[in-house]
Each structure stands twice: as C-alpha cells, then as structure tokens.
Motif scaffolding. Structure first.
Motif, PDB file in Angstrom:
ATOM      1  N   ASP A  86      -4.295 -92.990 -62.778  1.00  0.00           N
ATOM      2  CA  ASP A  86      -3.546 -93.941 -63.603  1.00  0.00           C
ATOM      3  C   ASP A  86      -2.048 -93.960 -63.296  1.00  0.00           C
ATOM      4  N   LEU A  87      -1.469 -92.775 -63.034  1.00  0.00           N
ATOM      5  CA  LEU A  87      -0.023 -92.702 -62.867  1.00  0.00           C
ATOM      6  C   LEU A  87       0.441 -92.873 -61.427  1.00  0.00           C
ATOM      7  N   TYR A  88      -0.422 -92.572 -60.455  1.00  0.00           N
ATOM      8  CA  TYR A  88       0.054 -92.556 -59.078  1.00  0.00           C
ATOM      9  C   TYR A  88      -0.806 -93.365 -58.101  1.00  0.00           C
ATOM     10  N   LEU A  89      -2.099 -93.062 -58.035  1.00  0.00           N
ATOM     11  CA  LEU A  89      -2.909 -93.655 -56.981  1.00  0.00           C
ATOM     12  C   LEU A  89      -3.150 -95.149 -57.185  1.00  0.00           C
ATOM     13  N   SER A  90      -3.531 -95.548 -58.384  1.00  0.00           N
ATOM     14  CA  SER A  90      -3.792 -96.974 -58.620  1.00  0.00           C
ATOM     15  C   SER A  90      -2.530 -97.829 -58.527  1.00  0.00           C
ATOM     16  N   PRO A  91      -1.442 -97.456 -59.239  1.00  0.00           N
ATOM     17  CA  PRO A  91      -0.227 -98.288 -59.099  1.00  0.00           C
ATOM     18  C   PRO A  91       0.386 -98.230 -57.712  1.00  0.00           C
ATOM     19  N   GLY A  92       0.239 -97.103 -57.018  1.00  0.00           N
ATOM     20  CA  GLY A  92       0.864 -96.971 -55.712  1.00  0.00           C
ATOM     21  C   GLY A  92       0.066 -97.585 -54.578  1.00  0.00           C
ATOM     22  N   LEU A  93      -1.260 -97.330 -54.567  1.00  0.00           N
ATOM     23  CA  LEU A  93      -2.085 -97.749 -53.433  1.00  0.00           C
ATOM     24  C   LEU A  93      -3.326 -98.541 -53.844  1.00  0.00           C
ATOM     25  N   ARG A 145       1.798 -91.497 -47.010  1.00  0.00           N
ATOM     26  CA  ARG A 145       3.117 -90.850 -46.924  1.00  0.00           C
ATOM     27  C   ARG A 145       4.161 -91.607 -47.739  1.00  0.00           C
ATOM     28  N   GLU A 146       4.049 -92.925 -47.738  1.00  0.00           N
ATOM     29  CA  GLU A 146       4.996 -93.733 -48.509  1.00  0.00           C
ATOM     30  C   GLU A 146       4.840 -93.450 -50.002  1.00  0.00           C
ATOM     31  N   LEU A 147       3.594 -93.268 -50.454  1.00  0.00           N
ATOM     32  CA  LEU A 147       3.362 -92.939 -51.865  1.00  0.00           C
ATOM     33  C   LEU A 147       4.026 -91.616 -52.227  1.00  0.00           C
ATOM     34  N   TYR A 148       3.827 -90.595 -51.414  1.00  0.00           N
ATOM     35  CA  TYR A 148       4.384 -89.288 -51.732  1.00  0.00           C
ATOM     36  C   TYR A 148       5.910 -89.302 -51.668  1.00  0.00           C
ATOM     37  N   ALA A 149       6.462 -90.080 -50.752  1.00  0.00           N
ATOM     38  CA  ALA A 149       7.924 -90.197 -50.671  1.00  0.00           C
ATOM     39  C   ALA A 149       8.473 -90.827 -51.945  1.00  0.00           C
ATOM     40  N   ILE A 158       8.995 -84.993 -60.058  1.00  0.00           N
ATOM     41  CA  ILE A 158       7.626 -84.629 -59.704  1.00  0.00           C
ATOM     42  C   ILE A 158       7.671 -83.423 -58.766  1.00  0.00           C
ATOM     43  N   SER A 159       6.947 -82.375 -59.108  1.00  0.00           N
ATOM     44  CA  SER A 159       6.948 -81.167 -58.296  1.00  0.00           C
ATOM     45  C   SER A 159       6.032 -81.332 -57.091  1.00  0.00           C
ATOM     46  N   GLU A 160       6.257 -80.477 -56.094  1.00  0.00           N
ATOM     47  CA  GLU A 160       5.403 -80.501 -54.917  1.00  0.00           C
ATOM     48  C   GLU A 160       3.968 -80.119 -55.265  1.00  0.00           C
ATOM     49  N   SER A 161       3.802 -79.223 -56.233  1.00  0.00           N
ATOM     50  CA  SER A 161       2.448 -78.836 -56.636  1.00  0.00           C
ATOM     51  C   SER A 161       1.716 -80.004 -57.277  1.00  0.00           C
ATOM     52  N   ARG A 162       2.453 -80.843 -58.020  1.00  0.00           N
ATOM     53  CA  ARG A 162       1.817 -82.036 -58.617  1.00  0.00           C
ATOM     54  C   ARG A 162       1.390 -83.012 -57.514  1.00  0.00           C
ATOM     55  N   ILE A 163       2.236 -83.204 -56.527  1.00  0.00           N
ATOM     56  CA  ILE A 163       1.881 -84.095 -55.425  1.00  0.00           C
ATOM     57  C   ILE A 163       0.654 -83.562 -54.695  1.00  0.00           C
ATOM     58  N   ARG A 164       0.570 -82.255 -54.550  1.00  0.00           N
ATOM     59  CA  ARG A 164      -0.606 -81.655 -53.907  1.00  0.00           C
ATOM     60  C   ARG A 164      -1.879 -81.955 -54.700  1.00  0.00           C
ATOM     61  N   ARG A 165      -1.783 -81.890 -56.030  1.00  0.00           N
ATOM     62  CA  ARG A 165      -2.966 -82.164 -56.855  1.00  0.00           C
ATOM     63  C   ARG A 165      -3.377 -83.627 -56.746  1.00  0.00           C
ATOM     64  N   LYS A 176       7.675 -80.367 -49.012  1.00  0.00           N
ATOM     65  CA  LYS A 176       9.031 -80.909 -49.073  1.00  0.00           C
ATOM     66  C   LYS A 176       9.913 -80.315 -47.976  1.00  0.00           C
ATOM     67  N   GLY A 177      10.570 -81.184 -47.234  1.00  0.00           N
ATOM     68  CA  GLY A 177      11.461 -80.731 -46.179  1.00  0.00           C
ATOM     69  C   GLY A 177      10.747 -80.260 -44.946  1.00  0.00           C
ATOM     70  N   GLY A 178       9.433 -80.518 -44.850  1.00  0.00           N
ATOM     71  CA  GLY A 178       8.667 -80.109 -43.694  1.00  0.00           C
ATOM     72  C   GLY A 178       8.341 -78.634 -43.681  1.00  0.00           C
ATOM     73  N   LYS A 179       8.640 -77.929 -44.761  1.00  0.00           N
ATOM     74  CA  LYS A 179       8.369 -76.504 -44.817  1.00  0.00           C
ATOM     75  C   LYS A 179       6.927 -76.272 -45.244  1.00  0.00           C
ATOM     76  N   ARG A 180       6.398 -75.172 -44.797  1.00  0.00           N
ATOM     77  CA  ARG A 180       5.063 -74.815 -45.202  1.00  0.00           C
ATOM     78  C   ARG A 180       5.075 -74.358 -46.651  1.00  0.00           C
ATOM     79  N   LYS A 181       3.974 -74.558 -47.337  1.00  0.00           N
ATOM     80  CA  LYS A 181       3.889 -74.154 -48.733  1.00  0.00           C
ATOM     81  C   LYS A 181       4.024 -72.645 -48.858  1.00  0.00           C
ATOM     82  N   GLN A 182       4.872 -72.215 -49.763  1.00  0.00           N
ATOM     83  CA  GLN A 182       5.036 -70.797 -49.979  1.00  0.00           C
ATOM     84  C   GLN A 182       3.861 -70.265 -50.777  1.00  0.00           C
ATOM     85  N   GLY A 183       3.599 -68.980 -50.636  1.00  0.00           N
ATOM     86  CA  GLY A 183       2.503 -68.363 -51.352  1.00  0.00           C
ATOM     87  C   GLY A 183       2.818 -68.210 -52.831  1.00  0.00           C
ATOM     88  N   ARG A 184       1.865 -67.659 -53.545  1.00  0.00           N
ATOM     89  CA  ARG A 184       2.023 -67.439 -54.971  1.00  0.00           C
ATOM     90  C   ARG A 184       3.231 -66.537 -55.228  1.00  0.00           C
TER      91      ARG A 184
END
Length: 502
Positions: A119-126, A140-144, A182-189, A220-228
């Motif tokens: 409802d908040l991201y996929l349908s309105p965006g794509l 990629r445009e959606l996540y940006a 929006i956090s990177e973890s939210r974008i991942r979900r 974000k920034g092309g960095k790999r996801k950090q661990g827990r």
C-alpha cells in the motif's frame, strides 16, 4: 517481424489511415516504430499477430520485440502481458491470505507487514507498470525515491515516483504522521516482498522468464549491510565518558549487574505497578510482545514455569517471533515471590473495579484487567529512567531526600536507591540483552540460555553475547574486592596505620 515505422496521418480525400505509406515518415520525429510477432493461436485455432508500439526509436522497438518473442512461446505469459504489477500483487496477496486462513500460511503480522509494503510503496511506486515490462531500473528508482522521504532534500529533487509515494502517506491536520526517514532495513523488507512476488510471477505464474529484482539490492552508499549490532557493556569507563559528553557508545547497551539491580530496586521502592514485568524481563529476557501476550493459564507458580506460547506485537495476539520462541521459562524462588505478590495486587484491583473489571486473562494487564499495549511497557520504563536521573540531579544540587521525594511524588527509599548509582541509558529491549549476558557470565549452560531466550540456535546466542558476557565477568573481577573483603580490608588498612610499640 522486422520493426517498421508508421503514423496516424489520414488521406485528405479518403480519410483512411496512411500508416506505413505516409510521405512524411522520413521526417525526424514523425510517426513511431512498431512491430508484429507470431503469438500462440487462439482457443478457436485462429492465427494471432499482435502489434507492439509505438516506440521513439527502432532500437527500443527491437528490445520490446525481443521481450515479446520471449513470452510468445508461453501462452499463459502472452495472456498476462497486460497484467500490471499492482494487479499481480493484489492477486498474490489474496492467495497468501486464503492460505493463512487454513492455518498453513503466514502469520498475521507477516501479512500485515506485506500489506503495508504494497500500500505504501510498491503499488504507488510501481503498480502501474506491466509485470512483463518491469526492469531493474524501475526498482532502483523506487528505492532511491524511498530514501528521499522525510529528508531535507525531499522537495528539492521531487520526482514523479516520489510524488506518488508522498501522496499515500498518512497525514493529519496537514502534517505527515510518520516524520522519520525510511531506514535501509525497511527498504530491505519492501524489497523482500517485491522479490518474492516477482519470483512467483516467474516460477508459478510463468509471466516472466526472469526476476528483475535479482541482484538489485545495494545498501546505502554502496556499502555492504553491516551485521547485527553487538551489545556493549556499560563499564565504569564508558559511564564516565557518557556523563562528560552525553554520547552513547553503541546502539545496543547492556547494564552491569549492579546497574540492573539498582534499577529494579528503584522500581520496587517507587511502588511502580509494573515492577514484576520489569523483574521478569531483567531475569529471563522475554520479548516485550511475549510479556504482554502471556496468559494466566500459561503461568504455573507451583511448578515455577512460564510457558511462552504467543506474543502481542500490536493489538492482537499472534504466534511467537520464531518457532524457537515457543518455549517454557523456569522461574527462581525470588521471581515466584514477586509474581505471587503481583497476583495478590491484581485480585485487590479486581475487587476495587467490581463489575467494571474486564479480565483479559493476561499475566500483566491494566488496572481494569484489560490487555496491556506493548508500547506502554516501554513508556513506563522510560519514565522510571527519567525520574531516576532527575532525582540524582536534585541530589547533586544538595536537596535532602525528603524534599526530593515530595518533588517527584515518590518514596524516600526510592530516592536513596537512585542516589547510590548512576543509570546510563538503555532501551527496554536491552533488558533482554542484559538477561542473556548475565546468564552467560554466571556460567549458565549456553544451550539453556538459548532455550530460555527463545533463540533459533546456540550458535546465535554465543555469537551475539559471548564477548559482552566475558567483559561483564572481567568488570566484576576488577571490582570484587570492593564488595567481599570490605571489613577485612578496612581492618588490615587500620592495622597497617597503627604505630609500632614504643
């Protein structure tokens, strides 16, 4: 099947479309590129040659033709060529909801999270893009655009996709309710929902021959996801640095045994109604949702066991976070004593409320018997920490305990406890991390600790908590002389200062 150029001009006399015969097609910008391809025959055996276009360039037309030819061999894919991503997401969500109703599908909390992502991201965006035409650039445009929401440059670079995302976000009195970026973890979900849907479109529905979401994710920034984030212990050195600068050294911080004991003593002396919940969490680390979701029928004080069978993330009961979360927690004598006193208090409240009492059957509830909201526990925890800090501030100003107690409407006993030790900040959830750390530092078997906490594996428990547990043990070792041999040490010091005979 070669692309061709055509337009919509008409013959001035016959009024018929000129199409490929228009004399102006050689002019730049006039007309568009089209192509036809051989599609599977219709149900009645008739030949079908769909046309695609128009396209601005011959190259774009050829690329679209290649995609069309790739789906032409699959009649189902051809029939779904006009299905949009929004339509497919809704169809798939209906399937998954029906599976959940049979008890074989996803948990309600997972479905709710997927509904929010749609409802908040996929349908309105794509959602308006056809499934067969969706590519990695769209994703990629959606996540940006998601990364720009609630940031300073949100309006400066307002794209069309960002505008659509902004329109669906909830507002009240002209102000947006969700004001955090929006956090990177939210974008991942969100990406997980999209990737799963496109995987189904490829493997189950056979609409596509590939998954355009494969390999798209970049943190974000092309960095790999950090661990827990690993817990850090609030050692004396870190506390001293925090008092000077106000900077918390890590995202996840854990109290020492002294600090945790001081907090529990303070909560109890303050008459905090939910002290038993804090006590249970500090000792055995159940998750917040598990605390408020625990039911009376699952608590046996005679057998000294609490069975964790469910959790309450929002306002409804649900399964535990993982299969391993379905467990029983053994209780020590002190915790049993605290919970027996809690039952007595709840009985007194029931009598006071009379017919207005609404028994939710929970171990922890509001005064009227209704089920607690998970956030309420965190709120009470924050209030206690703030009160503790404010009491210490007044103590430093020279206020007597009696005056401080009147000022904060608490007991003098609570004031005395607060003045003994500083409590650096932690989150409510960090009580769980503290329980794990202290159990391991106390020498409790790793497997037992893992089972009590409801972790998926012993390896996870050791990986997250082993270092901070060792640090806790070392911190205790450095300071143990200040607790055990106090009288002997003082006597020895006194004896050493006594002048020799003569």
């Amino acid at each position: 099947m070669r692309p061709y150029k055509a337009c919509s001009c008409r013959d001035p006399e016959t009024k018929r479309l000129l199409g490929k015969k228009c004399p102006d097609l050689s002019k730049k910008g006039h007309g568009g590129w089209y192509a036809r391809y051989e599609a599977p025959k219709s149900a009645d055996g008739k030949r079908r040659q769909p046309r695609i276009g128009p396209f601005d360039t011959e190259k774009a037309c050829k690329e679209a033709l290649a995609k069309a030819l790739g789906t032409a061999v699959n009649p189902k894919a051809h029939d779904e060529r006009k299905t949009t991503l929004g339509q497919y997401l809704e169809r798939r969500y209906t399937w998954r909801t029906s599976e959940a109703e049979t008890g074989e599908g996803l948990k309600k909390s997972t479905l709710d999270a997927e509904r929010e992502a749609i409802d908040l991201y996929l349908s309105p965006g794509l959602g308006h893009i056809k499934v067969v035409e969706l590519d990695d650039e769209h994703i990629r445009e959606l996540y940006a655009a998601m990364r720009k929401i609630n940031r300073p440059d949100e309006q400066a670079e307002r794209t069309e996709i960002l505008r659509r995302l902004q329109e669906v976000r909830a507002t009240r009195h002209g102000r947006r309710l969700h004001s955090r970026p929006i956090s990177e973890s939210r974008i991942r979900r969100v990406h997980a929902v999209l990737h799963g849907a496109l995987a189904d479109a490829q493997k189950l529905s056979k609409i596509r021959t590939d998954n355009p979401a494969d390999g798209v994710w970049r943190s974000k920034g092309g960095k790999r996801k950090q661990g827990r984030a690993k817990p850090l212990l609030w050692t004396a050195e870190r506390v001293a640095a925090w008092e000077k600068t106000g900077a918390v050294p890590g995202k996840v911080m854990v109290w020492t045994t002294d600090q945790c004991g001081n907090f529990l003593d303070f909560a109890e002396a303050s008459g905090e109604r939910l002290y038993p919940a804090f006590h249970l969490d500090a000792y055995y680390g159940p998750r917040r949702g598990e605390l408020v979701g625990a039911e009376e029928k699952d608590l046996s004080l005679e057998r000294k066991r609490l069975h964790v069978l469910q959790a309450q993330a929002d306002d409804e009961l649900d399964d535990t976070k993982t299969d391993a979360g379905y467990r029983q927690i053994p209780l020590d004598d002190e915790t049993v004593r605290v919970l027996k006193a809690w039952h007595k208090r709840k009985l007194e409240e029931r009598l006071q409320w009379g017919e207005a009492y609404r028994d939710a059957g929970r171990v922890f509830s509001y005064e009227d018997g209704t089920a607690l909201k998970a956030e309420y526990l965190s709120s009470r925890f924050r209030i206690l920490l703030e009160r503790h800090a404010n009491i210490r501030a007044k103590g430093k100003e020279g206020w007597p305990a009696e005056r401080i107690a009147r000022r904060f409407r608490t007991t003098e006993a609570a004031v005395e406890v607060a003045l003994r030790l500083v409590l650096p900040p932690i989150r409510f959830h960090d009580l769980r991390h503290g329980a794990a750390t202290m159990l391991i530092a106390a020498g409790v078997d790793d497997k037992f600790v893992s089972e009590v906490l409801g972790h998926a594996s012993v390896a996870f428990t050791k990986d997250v908590y082993a270092v901070v547990a060792e640090e806790l043990a070392e911190d205790a070792t450095r300071r143990i002389a200040a607790f055990i041999p106090r009288q002997n040490r003082l006597s020895a010091v006194g004896a050493s200062n006594v002048p020799s005979g003569g």
